[in-house]
Design a protein around this motif. Sequence first.
Motif, short mmCIF file in Angstrom:
data_model
loop_
_atom_site.label_atom_id
_atom_site.label_comp_id
_atom_site.label_asym_id
_atom_site.label_seq_id
_atom_site.Cartn_x
_atom_site.Cartn_y
_atom_site.Cartn_z
N UNK A 173 0.80 -1.23 0.00
CA UNK A 173 0.00 0.00 0.00
C UNK A 173 0.83 1.28 0.00
N UNK A 174 1.94 1.29 0.77
CA UNK A 174 2.77 2.49 0.83
C UNK A 174 4.00 2.40 -0.06
N UNK A 175 4.07 1.37 -0.91
CA UNK A 175 5.15 1.16 -1.88
C UNK A 175 6.50 0.90 -1.21
N UNK A 176 6.49 0.56 0.08
CA UNK A 176 7.75 0.36 0.79
C UNK A 176 8.30 -1.05 0.67
N UNK A 177 7.47 -2.00 0.27
CA UNK A 177 7.93 -3.39 0.18
C UNK A 177 7.25 -4.09 -1.00
N UNK A 178 7.90 -5.15 -1.46
CA UNK A 178 7.36 -5.91 -2.57
C UNK A 178 6.36 -6.95 -2.06
N UNK A 179 5.25 -7.11 -2.78
CA UNK A 179 4.23 -8.10 -2.40
C UNK A 179 3.99 -9.09 -3.53
N UNK A 180 4.81 -9.07 -4.55
CA UNK A 180 4.65 -10.01 -5.65
C UNK A 180 3.36 -9.78 -6.42
N UNK B 243 -6.19 4.40 -4.71
CA UNK B 243 -4.95 5.19 -4.72
C UNK B 243 -5.03 6.42 -3.84
N UNK B 244 -6.16 7.13 -3.87
CA UNK B 244 -6.22 8.45 -3.24
C UNK B 244 -7.16 8.52 -2.04
N UNK B 245 -8.04 7.56 -1.88
CA UNK B 245 -8.94 7.56 -0.72
C UNK B 245 -8.49 6.52 0.31
N UNK B 246 -8.27 5.30 -0.15
CA UNK B 246 -7.83 4.23 0.74
C UNK B 246 -6.31 4.22 0.95
N UNK B 247 -5.58 5.03 0.18
CA UNK B 247 -4.12 5.11 0.29
C UNK B 247 -3.44 3.78 0.04
N UNK C 137 -0.36 0.50 -4.13
CA UNK C 137 0.00 -0.72 -4.85
C UNK C 137 -1.18 -1.32 -5.59
N UNK C 138 -2.30 -1.45 -4.89
CA UNK C 138 -3.51 -2.00 -5.51
C UNK C 138 -4.04 -1.05 -6.59
N UNK C 139 -3.96 0.25 -6.31
CA UNK C 139 -4.39 1.22 -7.31
C UNK C 139 -3.56 1.12 -8.59
N UNK C 140 -2.25 0.94 -8.43
CA UNK C 140 -1.39 0.77 -9.61
C UNK C 140 -1.73 -0.50 -10.37
N UNK C 141 -2.05 -1.58 -9.65
CA UNK C 141 -2.43 -2.83 -10.30
C UNK C 141 -3.72 -2.67 -11.10
#
Length: 329
Positions: free
Chosen positions: A77-84, A291-295, A298-302
Amino acid sequence: MDWFLDAETTPHKLALMVVAIALFAGVMALILFAVDRPKRVPSWVVAAGFCGPALLLVTIGLIYPALATIWNSFRGPDLSRSVGLDNYTAIFTNPGLQGVLGNTVLWVVLVPLISTAFGLVYAYVVDRTRFENLAKTLIFLPLAISGVAAGLIWKFVYEYRPDQAGISQIGLLNQLMVWLGLEPQQWLLNQPWNTFFIIAVMIWINAGFAMTVLSASIKAIPDDMVEAARLDGVSGIQMFRYVTVPAIRPALVVVLTTVAISTLKVFDIVFVMTGGNFGTSVVANEFYRQSFVQANQGLGAALAVLLFVLVVPIIIYNVRQMRLAEEVR
């Protein structure tokens, strides 16, 4: 310099805009001055001078963001780690996101088919009639309205107020229901029908586009083809089915694919009318929400990558059909 770049007041923003325009004009003038010397400058320098700025802007504005979005789609969610592939797995396994995908499929199937069918029939019926221009204008007008404006207009059409004494309906549809002796309905809240009522707005907008393109194609049908068909005894529905539709097939493909692409990206209508609530969300709206409400970037980019993947095959098919049409000519 930092205070100038971080300006928040209107005068500072205007000054920053003027400086940016001046810099752009100066750079372009320098490039044109440098390349406007064919006897002194090699041809590759001229090509680089004209194509370089455009390629640079495309790289900065399109290619880099696209690659960054693909990279972010594999992160948390915060782009700090990879989740595959967790984000993509969630899209197809989470019940809420499955509903979003179902709504998107419904939009992409119904809007292009109904808009194109209505536009085709309407263009054929009013073709060469006395009031052709007026009839076409009435259908084309919604196309000149933005999605936000169309959403606001139809939100008032669907407006609901409790059926109580002293409270009058301001929504056109519910007022008609009252005049007919029926109960007013919450058109935008009742699932799953609320999705269909929002889809109707998109059809209302795109029918004018379909009618305009297909009307031009109908008028481009050679007169000798029509006359030959009439001599063979073809008329009415048969003329429409066996002559008109086959003759304008390339235009039909273009209209269907163009409307399908715009439908896949629909956001403004859904956002204005329901905000994606009450089971009406689609992929583009869900991308914004995540991306902008739930922050959940990562999911927003997907979801953005999924939207891109869905659009690409339609574009490829459209280009291929246009090339085939050119070869036939």
